[in-house]
Design a protein around this motif. Structure first.
Motif, PDB file in Angstrom:
ATOM      1  N   GLY A 109      23.649 -45.675  70.399  1.00  0.00           N
ATOM      2  CA  GLY A 109      22.355 -46.312  70.662  1.00  0.00           C
ATOM      3  C   GLY A 109      21.279 -45.822  69.712  1.00  0.00           C
ATOM      4  N   THR A 110      21.328 -44.538  69.378  1.00  0.00           N
ATOM      5  CA  THR A 110      20.377 -43.967  68.414  1.00  0.00           C
ATOM      6  C   THR A 110      20.567 -44.617  67.045  1.00  0.00           C
ATOM      7  OG1 THR A 110      20.407 -41.874  69.632  1.00  0.00           O
ATOM      8  CG2 THR A 110      19.583 -41.812  67.360  1.00  0.00           C
ATOM      9  N   ALA A 111      21.812 -44.828  66.646  1.00  0.00           N
ATOM     10  CA  ALA A 111      22.096 -45.484  65.359  1.00  0.00           C
ATOM     11  C   ALA A 111      21.565 -46.923  65.357  1.00  0.00           C
ATOM     12  CB  ALA A 111      23.592 -45.470  65.073  1.00  0.00           C
ATOM     13  N   ILE A 112      21.726 -47.626  66.475  1.00  0.00           N
ATOM     14  CA  ILE A 112      21.196 -48.993  66.571  1.00  0.00           C
ATOM     15  C   ILE A 112      19.679 -48.967  66.449  1.00  0.00           C
ATOM     16  CG2 ILE A 112      20.912 -50.987  68.117  1.00  0.00           C
ATOM     17  CD1 ILE A 112      23.698 -50.807  66.902  1.00  0.00           C
ATOM     18  N   GLY A 113      19.040 -48.006  67.111  1.00  0.00           N
ATOM     19  CA  GLY A 113      17.581 -47.864  66.999  1.00  0.00           C
ATOM     20  C   GLY A 113      17.144 -47.600  65.569  1.00  0.00           C
ATOM     21  N   ALA A 114      17.887 -46.749  64.874  1.00  0.00           N
ATOM     22  CA  ALA A 114      17.576 -46.468  63.470  1.00  0.00           C
ATOM     23  C   ALA A 114      17.740 -47.731  62.623  1.00  0.00           C
ATOM     24  CB  ALA A 114      18.480 -45.357  62.945  1.00  0.00           C
ATOM     25  N   GLY A 115      18.784 -48.494  62.904  1.00  0.00           N
ATOM     26  CA  GLY A 115      19.001 -49.749  62.170  1.00  0.00           C
ATOM     27  C   GLY A 115      17.881 -50.748  62.405  1.00  0.00           C
ATOM     28  N   LEU A 116      17.414 -50.846  63.643  1.00  0.00           N
ATOM     29  CA  LEU A 116      16.310 -51.762  63.951  1.00  0.00           C
ATOM     30  C   LEU A 116      15.010 -51.310  63.282  1.00  0.00           C
ATOM     31  CD1 LEU A 116      17.038 -52.524  67.715  1.00  0.00           C
ATOM     32  CD2 LEU A 116      17.364 -54.059  65.756  1.00  0.00           C
ATOM     33  N   THR A 117      14.791 -50.012  63.238  1.00  0.00           N
ATOM     34  CA  THR A 117      13.608 -49.482  62.552  1.00  0.00           C
ATOM     35  C   THR A 117      13.671 -49.810  61.065  1.00  0.00           C
ATOM     36  OG1 THR A 117      13.429 -47.691  64.166  1.00  0.00           O
ATOM     37  CG2 THR A 117      12.279 -47.389  62.062  1.00  0.00           C
ATOM     38  N   PHE A 118      14.833 -49.580  60.467  1.00  0.00           N
ATOM     39  CA  PHE A 118      15.027 -49.909  59.048  1.00  0.00           C
ATOM     40  C   PHE A 118      14.811 -51.407  58.822  1.00  0.00           C
ATOM     41  CE2 PHE A 118      17.722 -51.235  55.482  1.00  0.00           C
ATOM     42  CZ  PHE A 118      17.208 -50.421  54.475  1.00  0.00           C
ATOM     43  N   ALA A 119      15.332 -52.242  59.729  1.00  0.00           N
ATOM     44  CA  ALA A 119      15.172 -53.693  59.607  1.00  0.00           C
ATOM     45  C   ALA A 119      13.698 -54.084  59.619  1.00  0.00           C
ATOM     46  CB  ALA A 119      15.925 -54.399  60.728  1.00  0.00           C
ATOM     47  N   ALA A 120      12.932 -53.445  60.491  1.00  0.00           N
ATOM     48  CA  ALA A 120      11.499 -53.759  60.559  1.00  0.00           C
ATOM     49  C   ALA A 120      10.771 -53.317  59.302  1.00  0.00           C
ATOM     50  CB  ALA A 120      10.883 -53.094  61.788  1.00  0.00           C
ATOM     51  N   LEU A 121      11.099 -52.133  58.798  1.00  0.00           N
ATOM     52  CA  LEU A 121      10.410 -51.609  57.620  1.00  0.00           C
ATOM     53  C   LEU A 121      10.743 -52.381  56.348  1.00  0.00           C
ATOM     54  CD1 LEU A 121      10.766 -47.763  58.308  1.00  0.00           C
ATOM     55  CD2 LEU A 121       8.692 -49.182  58.533  1.00  0.00           C
ATOM     56  N   THR A 122      11.967 -52.869  56.240  1.00  0.00           N
ATOM     57  CA  THR A 122      12.396 -53.572  55.023  1.00  0.00           C
ATOM     58  C   THR A 122      12.354 -55.084  55.158  1.00  0.00           C
ATOM     59  OG1 THR A 122      14.713 -53.529  55.709  1.00  0.00           O
ATOM     60  CG2 THR A 122      13.912 -51.671  54.362  1.00  0.00           C
ATOM     61  N   ASN A 123      12.052 -55.574  56.363  1.00  0.00           N
ATOM     62  CA  ASN A 123      12.034 -57.010  56.641  1.00  0.00           C
ATOM     63  C   ASN A 123      13.392 -57.645  56.343  1.00  0.00           C
ATOM     64  OD1 ASN A 123      10.812 -59.253  57.720  1.00  0.00           O
ATOM     65  ND2 ASN A 123       9.997 -59.949  55.765  1.00  0.00           N
ATOM     66  N   THR A 124      14.453 -56.889  56.641  1.00  0.00           N
ATOM     67  CA  THR A 124      15.825 -57.382  56.526  1.00  0.00           C
ATOM     68  C   THR A 124      16.516 -57.037  57.836  1.00  0.00           C
ATOM     69  OG1 THR A 124      16.670 -55.312  55.629  1.00  0.00           O
ATOM     70  CG2 THR A 124      15.946 -56.971  54.036  1.00  0.00           C
ATOM     71  N   CYS A 125      17.628 -57.653  58.099  1.00  0.00           N
ATOM     72  CA  CYS A 125      18.341 -57.338  59.335  1.00  0.00           C
ATOM     73  C   CYS A 125      19.834 -57.543  59.122  1.00  0.00           C
ATOM     74  CB  CYS A 125      17.846 -58.199  60.493  1.00  0.00           C
ATOM     75  SG  CYS A 125      18.614 -57.778  62.069  1.00  0.00           S
TER      76      CYS A 125
END
Length: 194
Positions: A148-164
């Motif tokens: 779950g922590t890894a998913i949270g990190a991925g979502l944070t990265f997605a928001a910062l880079t505007n990619t998903c």
């Protein structure tokens, strides 16, 4: 007849409605998945998913000799499409500000099909489910909560880079793809409208 549309500027739903009212407005390229497009799109828009547009931008370029407005759900994918087409040398590009969400909120005309969940909602469901399940299982099995922590990190990265990455993976599923966009059919339609 072409309209005066300059590169790298947005276009509000109200202005776009005025431009397409008489049928002689700009070309509308909707860069969402075929599934999203079938659910709801602006009448007269051509569905050219972002990946297809990137892959075939040189072929499209020859048939986009007038003003082009790029549309997606919120404007993010359309901005990426704008960059790809601008790099290929296409002038007269605009992005619909706020995408289909703003278009529908403005009460503008929409062609509707079978309702489907948009990619953002699917990402929220998958990410939330993974976090929920790993959080519950993590009570019994030490370390599982780190997923779950890894998913949270991925979502944070997605928001910062505007990619998903999750959205890109989900867009490949049959549910979102529907029938593959045939670039030859799109080009024939663009040619016929010229």
């Amino acid at each position: 007849m072409t309209t005066d549309v300059s590169h790298t500027t947005g276009l509000t739903p109200a202005v776009l409605q005025g431009l397409i009212k008489d049928g002689a407005g700009p070309r509308l390229l909707d860069v969402r998945t075929p599934g999203e497009f079938r659910t709801a799109h602006i009448p007269g828009a051509y569905n050219v998913p972002l990946d297809t547009l990137r892959e075939h931008r040189a072929e499209l370029l020859a048939h986009l000799d007038q003003d082009v407005v790029l549309v997606c759900r919120s404007g993010a994918r359309a901005s990426k499409a704008e960059q790809a087409l601008a790099e290929a040398g296409l002038p007269n590009l605009r992005v619909l500000d706020g995408g289909m969400m703003a278009w529908e909120m403005a009460g503008a005309p929409v062609t509707r099909g079978e309702a489907r969940w948009d990619l953002e909602r699917q990402v929220r469901l998958i990410a939330g489910s993974i976090v929920l399940v790993t959080g519950v299982v993590g009570v019994l099995v030490p370390g599982v909560h780190l997923i779950g922590t890894a998913i949270g990190a991925g979502l944070t990265f997605a928001a910062l880079t505007n990619t998903c990455a999750m959205g890109m993976l989900l867009s490949k599923l049959p549910y979102n793809r529907g029938p593959r966009t045939d670039i030859r059919t799109v080009i024939a339609s663009l040619r016929d409208r010229s």
